[in-house]
Scaffold this active site. Structure first.
Site, PDB file in Angstrom:
ATOM      1  N   HIS A  50     104.118  27.878  23.934  1.00 41.61           N
ATOM      2  CA  HIS A  50     103.934  29.209  24.508  1.00 41.61           C
ATOM      3  C   HIS A  50     105.277  29.808  24.899  1.00 41.61           C
ATOM      4  CE1 HIS A  50      99.411  28.514  25.685  1.00 41.61           C
ATOM      5  NE2 HIS A  50      99.663  28.341  24.392  1.00 41.61           N
ATOM      6  N   GLU A  52     106.594  30.613  27.805  1.00 43.86           N
ATOM      7  CA  GLU A  52     107.313  30.062  28.969  1.00 43.86           C
ATOM      8  C   GLU A  52     108.125  28.817  28.610  1.00 43.86           C
ATOM      9  OE1 GLU A  52     103.322  31.702  30.628  1.00 43.86           O
ATOM     10  OE2 GLU A  52     104.117  30.880  28.754  1.00 43.86           O
ATOM     11  N   ALA A 156      91.436  56.436   4.392  1.00 41.53           N
ATOM     12  CA  ALA A 156      92.428  57.334   3.805  1.00 41.53           C
ATOM     13  C   ALA A 156      91.675  58.514   3.216  1.00 41.53           C
ATOM     14  CB  ALA A 156      93.231  56.617   2.725  1.00 41.53           C
ATOM     15  N   ARG A 186      96.806  44.880   7.902  1.00 39.08           N
ATOM     16  CA  ARG A 186      95.919  43.764   7.555  1.00 39.08           C
ATOM     17  C   ARG A 186      96.478  42.439   8.067  1.00 39.08           C
ATOM     18  NH1 ARG A 186      94.617  45.109   1.171  1.00 39.08           N
ATOM     19  NH2 ARG A 186      93.170  46.862   1.514  1.00 39.08           N
ATOM     20  N   ASP A 202      85.653  49.412  -6.152  1.00 40.74           N
ATOM     21  CA  ASP A 202      87.084  49.106  -6.122  1.00 40.74           C
ATOM     22  C   ASP A 202      87.430  47.648  -6.419  1.00 40.74           C
ATOM     23  OD1 ASP A 202      87.379  51.734  -5.423  1.00 40.74           O
ATOM     24  OD2 ASP A 202      87.829  51.355  -3.312  1.00 40.74           O
ATOM     25  N   LEU A 206      91.834  42.971  -0.694  1.00 35.36           N
ATOM     26  CA  LEU A 206      91.897  42.933   0.774  1.00 35.36           C
ATOM     27  C   LEU A 206      92.948  41.945   1.279  1.00 35.36           C
ATOM     28  CD1 LEU A 206      88.071  43.095   1.605  1.00 35.36           C
ATOM     29  CD2 LEU A 206      89.678  44.990   1.310  1.00 35.36           C
ATOM     30  N   ARG A 209      99.505  41.685  -0.191  1.00 32.57           N
ATOM     31  CA  ARG A 209     100.483  41.472  -1.260  1.00 32.57           C
ATOM     32  C   ARG A 209     101.691  42.404  -1.171  1.00 32.57           C
ATOM     33  NH1 ARG A 209      96.006  43.929  -2.816  1.00 32.57           N
ATOM     34  NH2 ARG A 209      96.033  45.834  -4.075  1.00 32.57           N
TER      35      ARG A 209
END
Length: 340
Positions: A50, A52, A156, A186, A202, A206, A209
């Site tokens: 972590h 700290e 979009a 993503r 489509d 997902l 790349r």
């Protein structure tokens, strides 16, 4: 530098963990001696040290710790998880003062870290840049406070407000810089979800790349098991109203047809999926909007592409909270007021 100045540095460090630490929160830490930062650290990857211990380890002269102040953006953990409790480590080092951004809503911490520090005689100041620290980890906070993933809706659209032209053929709307930005988004989320019509039209990958980041889990909403991915395609979760089971490389998850959104989110919460980027299509996005279950909305609006007709984007009656230009597109960001 003031408390807020050092806490802003904690936030800068914490952001470096975006896309790598979930389902843990992003946390940054600095150690200050006589007004000077002598150690820094952040949570770099899930399962790793972590913030700290990273900061404490970075201090070259450990003798200075007994005269230093530790700043951390989130309450130090108080339980044994992948790593030992950070609150106990701070006590052992002899650091006399700790400044905390916000408390941790996770049930295994939630005030226990602060209590351990105070019981040991450490002077604790909390609530420094509290809103900013909580906003950074809004996915983590939503997951633990509302028992569901943090939901981001994204679409979009053309300059005149269409998602796609007539006929639903695949059409590129966003500019290349905006596409790169989407792949960065993503990489920062646990999962990405689209509906069966988007899958059919489509065949989206997902993935990330166009960005050097981790691929999110893929989720398809396929109601009555129509328009399924290929059996040997990349693994995914498939929400449907028919059955649980295995379909090739994919996992079928039955959801309630009367409450499809909420039952899906409950299933994801059980799988420890902390955030979901919902990319469409029109009907899938509208289901989340109609249910009022979303936390953030991001619209990529082209300034150069016009369609005149086609599939209209969902209608909004509010102004964006943030706006920026990326390539030839305008990015609008909305935060749900009801979810906060």
């Amino acid at each position: 530098m003031s408390h807020t100045g050092f806490m802003y540095r904690c936030l800068e460090l914490a952001k470096r963990g975006a896309g790598y630490v979930a389902p843990n929160p992003m946390v940054g830490c600095v150690i200050v001696h006589d007004g000077r930062i002598i150690g820094e650290g952040w949570h770099k990857n899930y399962g790793g040290p972590h913030a700290e211990p990273e900061a404490i380890t970075s201090v070259k002269n450990k003798a200075l710790l007994a005269e230093s102040t530790l700043y951390v953006s989130l309450e130090p953990c108080a339980h044994h998880g992948k790593t030992p409790p950070c609150a106990d480590l701070i006590v052992r080092t002899g650091i006399p003062k700790v400044v905390i951004g916000c408390s941790d809503p996770f049930k295994e911490v939630n005030g226990r870290g602060i209590s351990i520090l105070k019981t040991a005689g450490i002077a604790v100041t909390s609530g420094v840049l509290e809103n900013e620290c909580a906003q950074l980890n809004r996915r983590f906070f939503t997951f633990h406070r509302q028992n569901r993933p943090y939901i981001l809706l994204k679409w979009a659209c053309s300059a005149d407000g269409f998602l796609a032209p007539p006929g639903k053929q695949r059409t590129q709307i966003s500019s290349e810089p905006a596409r790169i930005l989407l792949h960065k988004w993503r990489s920062e989320e646990a999962a990405v979800l689209v509906g069966s019509e988007t899958l059919k039209t489509d065949r989206p990958l997902l993935d990330t790349r166009f960005w050097n980041g981790r691929n999110p889990a893929r989720i398809f909403a396929c109601g009555h098991l129509k328009n399924l991915p290929e059996v040997d395609d990349a693994p995914s979760l498939i929400f449907n109203f028919e059955k649980d089971g295995i379909y090739g490389a994919h996992t079928l998850i039955k959801t309630n047809e009367n409450e499809p959104v909420w039952s899906a989110l409950q299933a994801l919460h059980k799988r420890n999926i902390q955030s979901v980027l919902v990319e469409g299509g029109r009907n899938t996005l509208q289901q989340f909007l109609d249910a009022g279950i979303w936390d953030e909305l991001r619209i990529i609006r082209s300034n150069t592409v016009f369609m005149k007709e086609g599939i209209a984007a969902p209608a909004l009656s509010v102004m964006p909270d943030e706006t920026e230009t990326v390539g030839t597109d305008t990015i609008q960001v909305f935060y749900s007021k009801t979810a906060q």
